[in-house]
Design an enzyme around this catalytic site. Structure first.
Site, PDB file in Angstrom:
ATOM      1  CD  GLU A   1      -7.729 -32.959  35.209  1.00  0.00           C
ATOM      2  OE1 GLU A   1      -6.511 -32.476  34.788  1.00  0.00           O
ATOM      3  OE2 GLU A   1      -8.899 -32.340  34.654  1.00  0.00           O
TER       4      GLU A   1
ATOM      5  CG  ASP B   1     -14.896 -32.092  28.378  1.00  0.00           C
ATOM      6  OD1 ASP B   1     -13.483 -31.972  28.382  1.00  0.00           O
ATOM      7  OD2 ASP B   1     -15.631 -31.964  29.518  1.00  0.00           O
TER       8      ASP B   1
ATOM      9  CE1 TYR C   1      -6.413 -27.594  32.074  1.00  0.00           C
ATOM     10  CE2 TYR C   1      -7.343 -28.924  33.800  1.00  0.00           C
ATOM     11  CZ  TYR C   1      -7.136 -28.993  32.650  1.00  0.00           C
ATOM     12  OH  TYR C   1      -7.286 -29.845  31.946  1.00  0.00           O
TER      13      TYR C   1
END
Ligand code: PLP
Lengths: 258, 402
Positions: A47, A58, A173
């Site tokens: 990824e 993030d 995911y």
């Protein structure tokens, strides 16, 4: 050609190891050496992060890698330049992960066409919501045989997971907790959620992401899903690496038996 | 003092999908979905509840001190040869329009059962307004503020702390408002259940732009009544407001959006000059993209990286603009101008000397464009004086000594 992500899950359903690395990090031209080493030492999926100035989902480690990559001169154009011809050397599936703004600015169709041309298999865009994808962008991604991979969280309702599952291709995911990347959360707390996902018998494989950092957490996650994704821990490992190949080898052998 | 509820058929109000024309939406990661979906599905119901409206109205009157006066600025009017009125949001408790929104949102947060409040702040006005209502309601308060802004707005940092808030410096990126907003959003991702995010401007994911505009719409609701009393007509010829994310402008325009005889003027921060490389004039320099989960105009590179803006005013130092304003710009409904740092400083000095009012640096941008409007003596101009200048004294003093 069948999408490489589907090929992977057709032959491997357990312990799939997906490693995240920011493109252009730690040095601008490390993208390919890192990918090569990842394949060489046993990653099943790669990824690649497309760096962004404002990576909302993030935590500090991946944010910093993104800032560093941008300072190194990384851009989407540069990334596609680096990736041109990489399929001569790398066979594992490759997913680009990044935020929607750079993709929108590049042009969604131009972006998809370029991904197909260089040999990218899937895309993760955390801030592209399911409804917008469905109403506007799905035909473009499908035209280029690119899998758009969606996130699910412990707070995602069953109804919504099923809807996401029906729109997703490749895999789901599963964010292991409602948190930005790199947050330590106790795996134990998440067990019930993983069990719940398993019981849903979704049509896509499930990889668990966020919070996986070593052998123990990887194995715990793999016990409940088809595999797991490691990001922050890998970024920390290669941040100051003098020898990418050695560092990657040590890192991966700490996680899986060869 | 009703909160405007009717969405109706306005071309300029939000549509049922959360868009203004092609701008808006909620480009949020899945981790934020439950929070944002809860707000989307409940905000109109809560805002239209009579009990909520009563509580909002009582607090605006008795705690904030509303209605804020509409002041006829005689000497300013003489100078610019028109009838200039100032909407005195600077006289609100905490010194700016920001508190209209924080009162509304804290009442909403209570009804949603939240215990912890987070906010971003640029100039510190929204941070102070949030810390204030948290003290009022006994809720925990965490305010994210860019480390550069912490330096240039020290008095507001001290006020927030005295009010019991925790001020967390945002040290990523440009270390200003955009980065403080990123940090607040990350906090919300990590605290999905008990926390409400009080966003301080008419930006961010749907429903924030609309919700904040509705709470701020009290500004134009009062202007209408006050102008009717003073001039015999609810409608001015011009409404002028500065634009950071766009909340004071949204409030000042709200009830005039569909009255096309009222000209709407938006003033952005030109910084050192629109093309100097040090500017925050989003509509002049921006292109369509996603910032803080909204599809709108923003300043970015060809590669889609968000650019670090510049303005002398921390509250306007933002590379985006709320989606309502992007639509007002694109549709031509509002006229967009920009004022440089120097023009704003000069306007702040002028208002101080002509009217005895020291405006906030942000509001001074709106005043700075009076000289560029082609005004007739009979024209009625309302300028939204969004805040007072106490927080900017350092900047003003530095300029005075030059
Ligand atoms: C006094 C004042 N005016 C204007 C602004 C700009 O914000 P907005 O465009 O949301 O009104 C700020 C922001 O901090 C402010 O403090």
């Amino acid at each position: 050609m069948q999408n490489r992500i589907d090929q992977l899950f057709a032959k491997k359903q357990h312990g799939v190891l997906n490693i995240y690395c920011t493109a252009g990090f730690p040095q601008l031209n490390d993208t390919l050496p890192v990918m090569t080493a990842l394949q060489q030492h046993g990653a099943d999926l790669i990824e690649l992060g497309m760096p962004f100035s404002d990576p909302l989902a993030d935590g500090p480690v991946i944010q910093d890698s993104s800032t560093k990559a941008l300072q190194n001169g990384m851009s989407l154009h540069k990334l596609f330049e680096q990736l041109s011809g990489f399929r001569d050397r790398i066979q594992v599936p490759v997913i680009l992960m990044g935020y929607f703004n750079p993709v929108l600015t590049y042009g969604v169709e131009a972006f998809c066409a370029k991904c197909a041309e260089v040999g990218v298999d899937g895309i993760i865009v955390p801030d592209l919501p399911m409804a917008e994808y469905e109403n506007e962008y799905r035909p473009v991604f499908e035209k280029y045989n690119l899998h758009l991979i969606f996130l699910v969280t412990p707070e995602t309702s069953e109804e919504r997971i099923r809807k996401i599952d029906s729109l997703s291709k490749g895999f789901l995911y599963a964010v292991s907790s409602s948190s930005t990347t790199g947050k330590d959360k106790d795996m134990g707390d998440q067990q019930a959620y993983f069990e719940r996902l398993k019981k849903l018998q979704l049509s896509n494989p499930v990889l668990i992401g966020f919070g996986i950092k070593d052998k123990a957490t990887f194995e715990a996650a793999s016990a409940h899903a088809n595999g797991a994704i490691i990001g922050t821990a890998f970024i920390k490992a290669i941040e100051h690496s003098q020898n990418i190949d050695e560092t990657v080898k040590t890192f991966i052998s700490g996680i899986i038996q060869q | 003092m009703d909160i405007a509820i009717n969405t109706g058929n306005s071309r300029y109000q939000v549509d049922k999908n959360g868009y203004y024309g092609r701008f808006g939406g909620a480009y949020i990661p899945e981790m934020l979905y439950p929070n944002v979906a809860e707000l989307q599905s409940r905000y109109l119901e809560v805002l239209s509840d009579p009990g909520f409206q009563q509580e909002f109205e009582d607090l605006l009157r008795d705690y904030v001190g509303r209605p804020s006066p509409l002041y006829f600025a005689k000497r300013l009017s003489e100078k610019y040869k028109a009838k200039i009125y100032l909407k005195r949001e600077d006289l609100n408790h905490t010194g700016a329009h920001k508190v209209n929104n924080t009162i509304g949102q804290i009442l909403l947060a209570k009804r949603l059962g939240k215990h912890r409040i987070i906010a971003e702040t640029g100039a510190g006005q929204h941070g102070v307004a949030t810390a204030t209502v948290c003290a009022l309601m006994g809720m925990e308060c965490v305010v994210y503020m860019g480390s550069i802004d912490i330096e240039r707005q020290a008095p507001n940092v001290a006020r927030m702390k005295m009010l019991g808030a925790t001020v967390v410096p945002a040290t990523s990126g440009s270390k200003t408002l955009k980065d403080a907003t990123n940090e607040a959003i990350r906090d919300w991702i990590n605290n999905p259940v008990d926390t409400h995010y009080i966003l301080g401007t008419a930006a961010g994911p749907h429903p924030y732009p609309d919700m904040v505009a509705r709470f701020q719409s009290v500004i134009s609701e009062e202007i209408k009544k006050q102008l009717l009393e003073k001039t015999g007509s609810e409608d001015p010829n011009y409404v002028v407001a500065c634009i950071g994310g766009g909340s004071n402008a949204a409030g000042a325009y709200f009830h005039y959006l569909d009255r096309e005889n009222v000209k709407l003027v938006a003033v952005e921060a030109g910084g050192k000059g629109v093309h100097s490389g040090f500017s925050a004039a989003t509509t002049q320099l921006g292109t369509i993209g996603i910032i803080h989960a909204s599809k709108t105009l923003l300043m970015q590179t060809n590669d889609g990286q968000i650019v670090e803006p510049h303005s002398i005013s921390a509250g306007l130092d933002y590379p985006g603009i709320g989606p309502m304003h992007a639509h007002l710009y694109e549709s031509g409904r509002a006229q967009f101008l920009s004022a440089t740092d120097e023009e704003a400083l000069a306007a702040a000095y002028e208002l101080s000397l002509l009217e005895g009012i020291i405006p906030a640096m942000e509001s001074a941008h709106a005043l700075a464009k009076l000289k560029d409007l082609t005004l007739q003596p009979e024209d009625v101009v309302v300028v939204c004086l969004s805040g007072r200048g106490d927080k900017d004294l350092d900047t003003y003093i530095r300029h005075m000594n030059k």
